[in-house]
Design a protein around this motif. Structure first.
Motif, short mmCIF file in Angstrom:
data_model
loop_
_atom_site.label_atom_id
_atom_site.label_comp_id
_atom_site.label_asym_id
_atom_site.label_seq_id
_atom_site.Cartn_x
_atom_site.Cartn_y
_atom_site.Cartn_z
N ILE A 92 0.96 -1.24 0.04
CA ILE A 92 -0.14 -0.10 -0.16
C ILE A 92 0.90 1.16 -0.10
CG2 ILE A 92 -1.77 1.30 1.32
CD1 ILE A 92 -2.51 -1.46 2.40
N LYS A 94 0.38 5.73 0.31
CA LYS A 94 -0.54 6.78 0.45
C LYS A 94 0.05 7.81 0.11
CE LYS A 94 -1.95 4.17 4.92
NZ LYS A 94 -2.01 4.35 6.19
N ARG A 128 -2.45 -1.23 -3.74
CA ARG A 128 -3.36 -0.17 -3.45
C ARG A 128 -2.59 1.05 -3.19
NH1 ARG A 128 -7.97 0.89 -0.29
NH2 ARG A 128 -7.81 2.18 1.42
N GLU A 130 -3.87 4.77 -1.63
CA GLU A 130 -4.58 5.41 -0.78
C GLU A 130 -4.62 6.92 -0.85
OE1 GLU A 130 -5.20 5.55 3.80
OE2 GLU A 130 -5.86 3.77 3.20
N GLY A 172 -9.65 5.08 -2.16
CA GLY A 172 -8.70 3.83 -2.41
C GLY A 172 -8.85 3.43 -3.88
#
Length: 181
Positions: A92, A94, A128, A130, A172
């Protein structure tokens, strides 16, 4: 060193110490508008503060904990974009970003974020991405909404901004969703 051509007008590049003056001037010129949504602005008082930020981001990059890049618009520093953090276990990243007042309304940030997402999924093999933005920050929220992110929820009182808390909206995007677009 990270360097990415977005299009004929925009490139993303790691900032280096010689960018300290330009970064400070950009921050200082947009201080009032940036301060509305970014809690670090009041702590950026001198060129040395911008230099310390750049030193920190270079260390974070070397440690593979994040990636912060200057957004260069027609060879001029226009803002900052990057991955504030990576969660390598769960793949992930961000994303965070800001753009100086004089550069807003030109589609720069949408193009820069799109390019960074492409990099995240194709080069970093993330699953992913975010983005979080203050609930009332319509300009920042417009970016993930425009790029097809899913609004996943609201985090109440997620951030203290000078004299009050703000809620964050969480967006997301999964690698499989990005590929399908």
């Amino acid at each position: 060193m990270f360097y990415q051509e977005v299009d004929e007008e925009i490139t993303l590049k790691l900032l280096v110490l010689t960018d300290s003056q330009a970064l400070f001037q950009l921050t200082d010129q947009s201080r009032e508008s940036l301060r509305e949504w970014l809690g670090w602005v009041d702590n950026t008082k001198t060129v040395d503060d911008s230099r310390s930020f750049i030193e920190h981001t270079l260390q974070v990059y070397d440690d593979k904990k994040g990636l912060h890049a200057g957004i260069m618009y027609q060879h001029e520093l226009a803002g900052i974009i990057g991955f504030n953090s990576f969660d390598w276990t769960n793949k992930i990243g961000k994303i965070g970003y800001w753009l100086a007042t004089d550069f807003q309304g030109k589609g720069i940030m949408s193009r820069a974020v799109r390019s960074l997402i492409d990099y995240a999924f194709s080069e970093l093999s993330l699953n992913r991405v975010e983005i979080r933005a203050a609930y009332e920050n319509k300009k920042s929220r417009a970016i993930p909404e425009r790029l097809g992110f899913m609004e996943e929820g609201l985090i109440r009182q997620a951030e203290w901004l000078y004299d009050h808390y703000v809620d964050h909206v969480v967006y997301g995007m999964l690698a499989s969703e990005w590929e399908a677009q």
